[in-house]
Design a protein around this motif. Structure first.
Motif, PDB file in Angstrom:
ATOM      1  N   ALA A  27     -22.361 -10.247  56.474  1.00 32.38           N
ATOM      2  CA  ALA A  27     -24.033 -11.452  56.558  1.00 32.38           C
ATOM      3  C   ALA A  27     -23.958 -11.320  54.998  1.00 32.38           C
ATOM      4  O   ALA A  27     -23.377 -10.330  53.883  1.00 32.38           O
ATOM      5  CB  ALA A  27     -25.146 -11.232  57.065  1.00 32.38           C
ATOM      6  N   LYS A  28     -25.002 -12.222  54.128  1.00 27.98           N
ATOM      7  CA  LYS A  28     -25.141 -11.913  52.897  1.00 27.98           C
ATOM      8  C   LYS A  28     -25.882  -9.803  52.449  1.00 27.98           C
ATOM      9  O   LYS A  28     -26.070  -9.803  51.501  1.00 27.98           O
ATOM     10  CB  LYS A  28     -26.279 -12.833  51.893  1.00 27.98           C
ATOM     11  N   ARG A  29     -26.731 -10.196  53.495  1.00 31.08           N
ATOM     12  CA  ARG A  29     -27.752  -9.331  53.217  1.00 31.08           C
ATOM     13  C   ARG A  29     -26.718  -7.834  54.651  1.00 31.08           C
ATOM     14  O   ARG A  29     -26.700  -8.740  56.060  1.00 31.08           O
ATOM     15  CB  ARG A  29     -28.891  -9.389  54.267  1.00 31.08           C
ATOM     16  N   GLY A  65     -24.223  -6.066  53.522  1.00 35.82           N
ATOM     17  CA  GLY A  65     -24.186  -7.026  53.268  1.00 35.82           C
ATOM     18  C   GLY A  65     -23.046  -7.263  51.990  1.00 35.82           C
ATOM     19  O   GLY A  65     -22.411  -6.607  50.926  1.00 35.82           O
ATOM     20  N   SER A  66     -22.681  -9.026  51.654  1.00 38.13           N
ATOM     21  CA  SER A  66     -21.753  -9.383  50.991  1.00 38.13           C
ATOM     22  C   SER A  66     -21.906 -10.178  49.327  1.00 38.13           C
ATOM     23  O   SER A  66     -21.967  -9.933  48.479  1.00 38.13           O
ATOM     24  CB  SER A  66     -20.805 -11.065  51.846  1.00 38.13           C
ATOM     25  N   GLU A  67     -23.764 -10.100  49.575  1.00 31.81           N
ATOM     26  CA  GLU A  67     -23.431 -10.832  48.386  1.00 31.81           C
ATOM     27  C   GLU A  67     -25.058  -9.838  47.821  1.00 31.81           C
ATOM     28  O   GLU A  67     -25.283  -9.384  46.553  1.00 31.81           O
ATOM     29  CB  GLU A  67     -24.701 -11.554  48.458  1.00 31.81           C
ATOM     30  N   ARG A  68     -26.164  -8.861  49.012  1.00 33.41           N
ATOM     31  CA  ARG A  68     -26.976  -8.891  48.818  1.00 33.41           C
ATOM     32  C   ARG A  68     -27.400  -6.937  49.612  1.00 33.41           C
ATOM     33  O   ARG A  68     -27.670  -7.661  50.462  1.00 33.41           O
ATOM     34  CB  ARG A  68     -28.304  -9.478  48.306  1.00 33.41           C
ATOM     35  N   THR A 119     -32.717 -15.638  52.324  1.00 35.77           N
ATOM     36  CA  THR A 119     -33.471 -15.737  50.369  1.00 35.77           C
ATOM     37  C   THR A 119     -34.950 -14.926  51.014  1.00 35.77           C
ATOM     38  O   THR A 119     -35.611 -13.500  49.854  1.00 35.77           O
ATOM     39  CB  THR A 119     -33.279 -16.304  49.213  1.00 35.77           C
ATOM     40  N   GLU A 174     -29.039 -14.094  56.511  1.00 34.24           N
ATOM     41  CA  GLU A 174     -28.580 -14.889  55.348  1.00 34.24           C
ATOM     42  C   GLU A 174     -29.944 -15.481  53.848  1.00 34.24           C
ATOM     43  O   GLU A 174     -29.482 -16.592  53.583  1.00 34.24           O
ATOM     44  CB  GLU A 174     -27.819 -16.400  55.994  1.00 34.24           C
TER      45      GLU A 174
END
Length: 564
Positions: free
Chosen positions: A373-375, A317-320, A538, A536
């Motif tokens: 994706a974020k995750r 993932g890109s953030e988480r 939260t 994507e």
């Protein structure tokens, strides 16, 4: 299909039910379901992977065979080309220790004590295996006891073994559970819907816990949801099991099935009527019935210990990156099996489950094209599903990515080539908040979800997602719809019945270049959308209040550190 010990799982479930309802995990009350763009999915990839994996070259993809080596190498090649990274600390695989036991030289199953010995013919009348790692199996003059549905459920005040010492005896057991045949979902065992108590895996494990020498299930096509041909094919030839430790629980000597007519003959020899005994077994307070008969048989076993492999790819993932959305499908099938009339003895497993494995590859490609994706997105091709969800259960017991950091997932098992449908079939609807993501994804295409039309078949306990669900991880299991764009539900039911009766777990589950892939591609597009939404989001979608797995998830989420 799971041969792991149910006692531990049952204890977890009972504990969960007694915990009460705890606070929702972060984001539970107001789900974050983002809109996402559709992925670029390749029908050509679906065709290529399905055709390759189900070719005779792969010999039915039996774990521990040359077909496994070819399958694992091919999946690594396709995962790497799709842009995934090795998912197990720099490795593409997770080793799964198994033992293969192949029975041979089967004597008849001899039933004595009814005036004249009854010799049941192997394959035609009965099939049997041992879970013990012994070179020779011998069941000698074991007393037969009819134990109804073979259920011991203290939380339901139900015990089909009440007052019985099963040491040295063989349990004769009915298929499914005591609510089978009801029209609603109300009843001690979920009404029409099969519970895990109805699965053959549970019945054999419970017989062993009771100290039985053997366990024999009387096959019946309707409550089993498959014909004798499936039993005969699946239970003959090599059988894979999890390797057992030194302090493993006691096992029966022999577990088997008898064909319905043979089962009725056994009961008649004991002066009993199948219909009357079956009716009595449905009522709470049923008492086991000694049959005054004995069973004997013997066979030899070839034993081979080996390591099979789960194949794992990940898109960080890109953030988480420490939060994971998992996609599962089983790559294995039955290898060489009972020959068809034309002599074909390779169970190619094109639909089951080369199609689902192909979907893993196609989804990996599509997510790769879309970018991270974020995750993190995990793609897990598991081994030994056909032997009892062994690969999925091994991963879930030894997770590469912590289960409390696994948001949830999607399981894909056997895409039928039925053409476009107006719906999808949800196996186990109403269990978790993942249903909200499914509904949002369906709405984009104007499609709807329908409950599984055959809840009595117990499909929720028969595929790889169950290994995760019973440990608390919310999982979706969605099949293709039966309300077809051409022909409606009647046509959809006919396609499913034709596959089950003519190809399922048989040599004719083969790739067909004339298949219509349009409906399958619509379903894979849906799975892309759900996976991307979860990755994507939260939110941490939980099991619904009162669900059997809710307490387990709440407990796993209560700890400190990252995760739900």
């Amino acid at each position: 299909m799971i041969r792991t010990t149910f006692a531990a799982s049952a204890a977890l479930l009972l504990a969960a039910c007694s915990m009460g309802q705890e606070a929702e995990p972060t984001g539970q009350t107001a789900l974050d379901i983002p809109e996402v763009a559709d992925g670029v999915l390749s029908e050509e990839t679906m065709k290529q992977v399905t055709e390759r994996l189900s070719s005779d070259e792969f010999e039915g993809r039996m774990p521990g065979s040359p077909g496994e080596e070819k399958t694992v190498a091919y999946l690594i090649e396709r995962f790497e080309a799709a842009g995934l990274e090795p998912g197990n600390n720099g490795s593409w695989v997770q080793k799964v220790p198994l033992v293969e036991i192949t029975g041979k030289d089967f004597a008849p199953l001899t039933i004595s004590g009814g005036g004249e010995d009854m010799a049941l013919e192997y394959s035609k009348d009965w099939v049997g295996v041992t879970y013990r790692e012994d070179a020779a199996t011998s069941l000698e003059d074991s007393e037969l006891v009819f134990v109804g549905y073979g259920i011991n459920a203290p939380e339901k005040d139900w015990n089909d073994y009440a007052g019985l010492d099963m040491a040295g005896k063989t349990a004769v057991i009915l298929v499914n559970d005591a609510d089978f045949g009801t029209e609603t979902l109300e009843g001690p065992f979920g009404g029409k819907a099969m519970t895990f108590y109805g699965r053959w895996t549970y019945k054999y494990e419970e017989a062993a816990r009771q100290g039985a020498a053997g366990a024999i299930i009387i096959h019946d096509s309707e409550p089993a949801s498959y014909g004798w041909n499936v039993v005969e094919s699946s239970w003959s030839g090599p059988q894979a099991y999890a390797q057992r430790g030194e302090n493993a629980p006691q096992l029966t000597i022999m577990n088997g099935w008898v064909q319905m007519d043979a089962g009725k003959r056994i009961l008649a020899a004991a002066g009993q009527d199948f219909a009357k005994l079956s009716a009595a077994a449905k009522k709470q307070g049923f008492k086991p019935v000694p049959l005054g008969l004995t069973a004997s048989t013997s066979f030899a076993n070839d034993i081979r210990k080996f390591e099979s492999q789960n194949v794992i790819g990940v898109m960080p993932g890109s953030e988480r990156a420490d939060e994971y959305v998992i996609h599962t499908a089983h790559w294995d099938h039955l290898g060489r099996c009972t020959p068809a009339p034309d002599g074909d003895d390779i169970c190619n497993g094109a639909v089951d489950n080369a199609t689902g494995t192909a979907a893993l590859v196609a989804l990996a490609e599509a997510h790769g094209k879309a970018g991270p994706a974020k995750r993190s997105l995990v793609f897990l091709a598991v081994t030994a599903e056909e032997s009892g969800l062994l690969g999925a259960d091994y991963y879930a017991a030894n997770p590469v990515f912590p289960l409390n950091q696994t948001v949830g997932g999607i399981n894909m098992d056997a895409f039928l080539m039925a053409g476009p449908s107006n719906d999808v079939t949800v196996v186990g609807p109403g269990k978790s908040k993942l249903d909200d993501f499914l509904e949002a994804a369906l709405k984009v295409d104007g499609r709807v979800s329908t409950p599984n039309p055959n809840p009595e078949a117990g499909y929720y306990y028969r595929s790889d997602h169950f290994a995760f669900a019973k440990r608390g991880v919310p999982m979706l299991y969605v099949d293709g719809g039966e309300d077809l764009a051409e022909g409606g539900t009647e046509a959809g039911a006919a396609v499913a019945l034709d596959y089950r009766d003519n190809r399922y777990h048989g040599p004719k589950d083969e790739y067909n270049p004339d298949w219509d892939w349009s409906g399958v591609m619509g379903d894979v597009k849906l799975f892309y959308r759900i996976g991307r939404m979860l990755a994507e989001s939260t939110s941490w979608p939980n099991w619904n209040d009162g669900d059997e797995f809710r307490g387990i998830r709440d407990e796993s989420c209560a700890g400190e550190g990252p995760g739900c």
